[in-house]
Motif scaffolding. Structure first.
Motif, PDB file in Angstrom:
ATOM      1  N   ALA A 186       6.376 -28.309  -0.631  1.00  0.00           N
ATOM      2  CA  ALA A 186       6.160 -29.169  -1.801  1.00  0.00           C
ATOM      3  C   ALA A 186       7.473 -29.423  -2.537  1.00  0.00           C
ATOM      4  O   ALA A 186       7.585 -30.389  -3.301  1.00  0.00           O
ATOM      5  CB  ALA A 186       5.126 -28.541  -2.741  1.00  0.00           C
ATOM      6  N   GLY A 187       8.476 -28.602  -2.297  1.00  0.00           N
ATOM      7  CA  GLY A 187       9.793 -28.815  -2.901  1.00  0.00           C
ATOM      8  C   GLY A 187      10.440 -30.122  -2.473  1.00  0.00           C
ATOM      9  O   GLY A 187      11.389 -30.591  -3.107  1.00  0.00           O
ATOM     10  N   LEU A 188       9.914 -30.733  -1.414  1.00  0.00           N
ATOM     11  CA  LEU A 188      10.444 -32.034  -0.973  1.00  0.00           C
ATOM     12  C   LEU A 188      10.285 -33.107  -2.045  1.00  0.00           C
ATOM     13  O   LEU A 188      10.963 -34.123  -2.009  1.00  0.00           O
ATOM     14  CB  LEU A 188       9.749 -32.475   0.316  1.00  0.00           C
ATOM     15  N   ARG A 189       9.407 -32.856  -3.008  1.00  0.00           N
ATOM     16  CA  ARG A 189       9.192 -33.857  -4.064  1.00  0.00           C
ATOM     17  C   ARG A 189      10.466 -34.115  -4.866  1.00  0.00           C
ATOM     18  O   ARG A 189      10.586 -35.146  -5.517  1.00  0.00           O
ATOM     19  CB  ARG A 189       8.054 -33.434  -4.982  1.00  0.00           C
ATOM     20  N   TRP A 190      11.421 -33.196  -4.816  1.00  0.00           N
ATOM     21  CA  TRP A 190      12.654 -33.355  -5.585  1.00  0.00           C
ATOM     22  C   TRP A 190      13.650 -34.275  -4.893  1.00  0.00           C
ATOM     23  O   TRP A 190      14.638 -34.680  -5.514  1.00  0.00           O
ATOM     24  CB  TRP A 190      13.281 -31.991  -5.877  1.00  0.00           C
ATOM     25  N   LEU A 191      13.406 -34.596  -3.636  1.00  0.00           N
ATOM     26  CA  LEU A 191      14.265 -35.579  -2.956  1.00  0.00           C
ATOM     27  C   LEU A 191      13.924 -36.974  -3.469  1.00  0.00           C
ATOM     28  O   LEU A 191      12.784 -37.232  -3.864  1.00  0.00           O
ATOM     29  CB  LEU A 191      14.033 -35.524  -1.443  1.00  0.00           C
ATOM     30  N   PRO A 192      14.877 -37.885  -3.452  1.00  0.00           N
ATOM     31  CA  PRO A 192      14.563 -39.256  -3.874  1.00  0.00           C
ATOM     32  C   PRO A 192      13.432 -39.835  -3.020  1.00  0.00           C
ATOM     33  O   PRO A 192      13.383 -39.636  -1.797  1.00  0.00           O
ATOM     34  CB  PRO A 192      15.874 -40.010  -3.629  1.00  0.00           C
ATOM     35  N   ARG A 193      12.528 -40.536  -3.671  1.00  0.00           N
ATOM     36  CA  ARG A 193      11.367 -41.088  -2.979  1.00  0.00           C
ATOM     37  C   ARG A 193      11.769 -41.985  -1.803  1.00  0.00           C
ATOM     38  O   ARG A 193      11.128 -41.971  -0.760  1.00  0.00           O
ATOM     39  CB  ARG A 193      10.481 -41.859  -3.956  1.00  0.00           C
ATOM     40  N   ALA A 194      12.837 -42.758  -1.957  1.00  0.00           N
ATOM     41  CA  ALA A 194      13.286 -43.635  -0.873  1.00  0.00           C
ATOM     42  C   ALA A 194      13.639 -42.824   0.373  1.00  0.00           C
ATOM     43  O   ALA A 194      13.336 -43.243   1.493  1.00  0.00           O
ATOM     44  CB  ALA A 194      14.476 -44.475  -1.324  1.00  0.00           C
ATOM     45  N   TRP A 195      14.252 -41.663   0.193  1.00  0.00           N
ATOM     46  CA  TRP A 195      14.591 -40.803   1.339  1.00  0.00           C
ATOM     47  C   TRP A 195      13.321 -40.245   1.970  1.00  0.00           C
ATOM     48  O   TRP A 195      13.170 -40.241   3.188  1.00  0.00           O
ATOM     49  CB  TRP A 195      15.472 -39.636   0.906  1.00  0.00           C
ATOM     50  N   ARG A 196      12.430 -39.725   1.099  1.00  0.00           N
ATOM     51  CA  ARG A 196      11.189 -39.125   1.612  1.00  0.00           C
ATOM     52  C   ARG A 196      10.372 -40.159   2.379  1.00  0.00           C
ATOM     53  O   ARG A 196       9.929 -39.908   3.497  1.00  0.00           O
ATOM     54  CB  ARG A 196      10.341 -38.578   0.455  1.00  0.00           C
ATOM     55  N   ASP A 197      10.171 -41.325   1.757  1.00  0.00           N
ATOM     56  CA  ASP A 197       9.358 -42.351   2.411  1.00  0.00           C
ATOM     57  C   ASP A 197      10.055 -42.909   3.644  1.00  0.00           C
ATOM     58  O   ASP A 197       9.398 -43.238   4.635  1.00  0.00           O
ATOM     59  CB  ASP A 197       9.017 -43.485   1.438  1.00  0.00           C
ATOM     60  N   GLY A 198      11.383 -43.000   3.605  1.00  0.00           N
ATOM     61  CA  GLY A 198      12.110 -43.460   4.792  1.00  0.00           C
ATOM     62  C   GLY A 198      11.899 -42.532   5.975  1.00  0.00           C
ATOM     63  O   GLY A 198      11.628 -42.988   7.098  1.00  0.00           O
ATOM     64  N   ALA A 199      12.009 -41.234   5.744  1.00  0.00           N
ATOM     65  CA  ALA A 199      11.762 -40.256   6.817  1.00  0.00           C
ATOM     66  C   ALA A 199      10.308 -40.303   7.261  1.00  0.00           C
ATOM     67  O   ALA A 199      10.011 -40.257   8.458  1.00  0.00           O
ATOM     68  CB  ALA A 199      12.130 -38.858   6.341  1.00  0.00           C
ATOM     69  N   TYR A 200       9.403 -40.420   6.306  1.00  0.00           N
ATOM     70  CA  TYR A 200       7.968 -40.495   6.624  1.00  0.00           C
ATOM     71  C   TYR A 200       7.684 -41.685   7.541  1.00  0.00           C
ATOM     72  O   TYR A 200       7.003 -41.555   8.557  1.00  0.00           O
ATOM     73  CB  TYR A 200       7.151 -40.606   5.325  1.00  0.00           C
ATOM     74  N   HIS A 201       8.207 -42.853   7.194  1.00  0.00           N
ATOM     75  CA  HIS A 201       7.952 -44.056   7.997  1.00  0.00           C
ATOM     76  C   HIS A 201       8.657 -44.008   9.351  1.00  0.00           C
ATOM     77  O   HIS A 201       8.136 -44.537  10.333  1.00  0.00           O
ATOM     78  CB  HIS A 201       8.327 -45.308   7.212  1.00  0.00           C
ATOM     79  N   ALA A 202       9.827 -43.381   9.425  1.00  0.00           N
ATOM     80  CA  ALA A 202      10.516 -43.235  10.710  1.00  0.00           C
ATOM     81  C   ALA A 202       9.670 -42.384  11.661  1.00  0.00           C
ATOM     82  O   ALA A 202       9.514 -42.728  12.840  1.00  0.00           O
ATOM     83  CB  ALA A 202      11.891 -42.606  10.512  1.00  0.00           C
ATOM     84  N   VAL A 203       9.127 -41.293  11.169  1.00  0.00           N
ATOM     85  CA  VAL A 203       8.241 -40.453  12.004  1.00  0.00           C
ATOM     86  C   VAL A 203       6.974 -41.234  12.335  1.00  0.00           C
ATOM     87  O   VAL A 203       6.500 -41.215  13.478  1.00  0.00           O
ATOM     88  CB  VAL A 203       7.909 -39.123  11.297  1.00  0.00           C
ATOM     89  N   GLY A 204       6.436 -41.949  11.356  1.00  0.00           N
ATOM     90  CA  GLY A 204       5.206 -42.715  11.574  1.00  0.00           C
ATOM     91  C   GLY A 204       5.339 -43.752  12.674  1.00  0.00           C
ATOM     92  O   GLY A 204       4.413 -43.947  13.461  1.00  0.00           O
ATOM     93  N   ARG A 205       6.482 -44.405  12.733  1.00  0.00           N
ATOM     94  CA  ARG A 205       6.694 -45.411  13.784  1.00  0.00           C
ATOM     95  C   ARG A 205       6.761 -44.780  15.172  1.00  0.00           C
ATOM     96  O   ARG A 205       6.483 -45.439  16.168  1.00  0.00           O
ATOM     97  CB  ARG A 205       7.974 -46.197  13.507  1.00  0.00           C
TER      98      ARG A 205
END
Length: 125
Positions: free
Chosen positions: A96-115
């Motif tokens: 849950a500590g990932l919430r402290w990363l910028p949202r753009a980074w988190r969502d970018g990694a999320y979408h890269a894995v999703g693809r």
């Protein structure tokens, strides 16, 4: 309803994911094994997900992400994942500590894995 049931209901989570995706199914099994409170599962492709989307004002045709309904709120993408981690046992709750990363980074990694999710976890019999 007794107070224990009220507390459990408040802590319960609904995880809506792509049930046709092997990576998503494996992640769901992981969550079920490590959750501290009840986790209910639903498929993005079923009618309940469409109704949830309509309820929360999300276009049901855009059902392309992990959704987490917790405490009456809908969370998507990386926000759903770190909030889901809050409901896991230690040490996984530390994610849950990932919430402290910028949202753009988190969502970018999320979408890269999703693809690439179908290649990262190929289907097995």
């Amino acid at each position: 309803m007794n107070s224990a049931r009220v507390i459990m209901a408040e802590r319960a989570m609904l995880l809506v994911l792509d049930a046709e995706c092997p990576l998503c199914r494996r992640a769901a099994h992981f969550v079920l094994r490590h959750a501290r409170a009840p986790v209910y599962l639903a498929s993005l492709h079923d009618a309940p997900a469409r109704r949830l989307g309509e309820h929360f004002g999300v276009d049901p045709g855009q059902l392309d992400s992990v959704w987490l309904v917790r405490e009456g709120e809908l969370h998507r993408d990386s926000a759903a994942l770190w909030r889901l981690a809050q409901g896991l046992r230690w040490p996984w709750r530390g994610l849950a500590g990932l919430r402290w990363l910028p949202r753009a980074w988190r969502d970018g990694a999320y979408h890269a894995v999703g693809r690439r999710r179908h290649r990262l976890a190929p289907a097995t019999d």
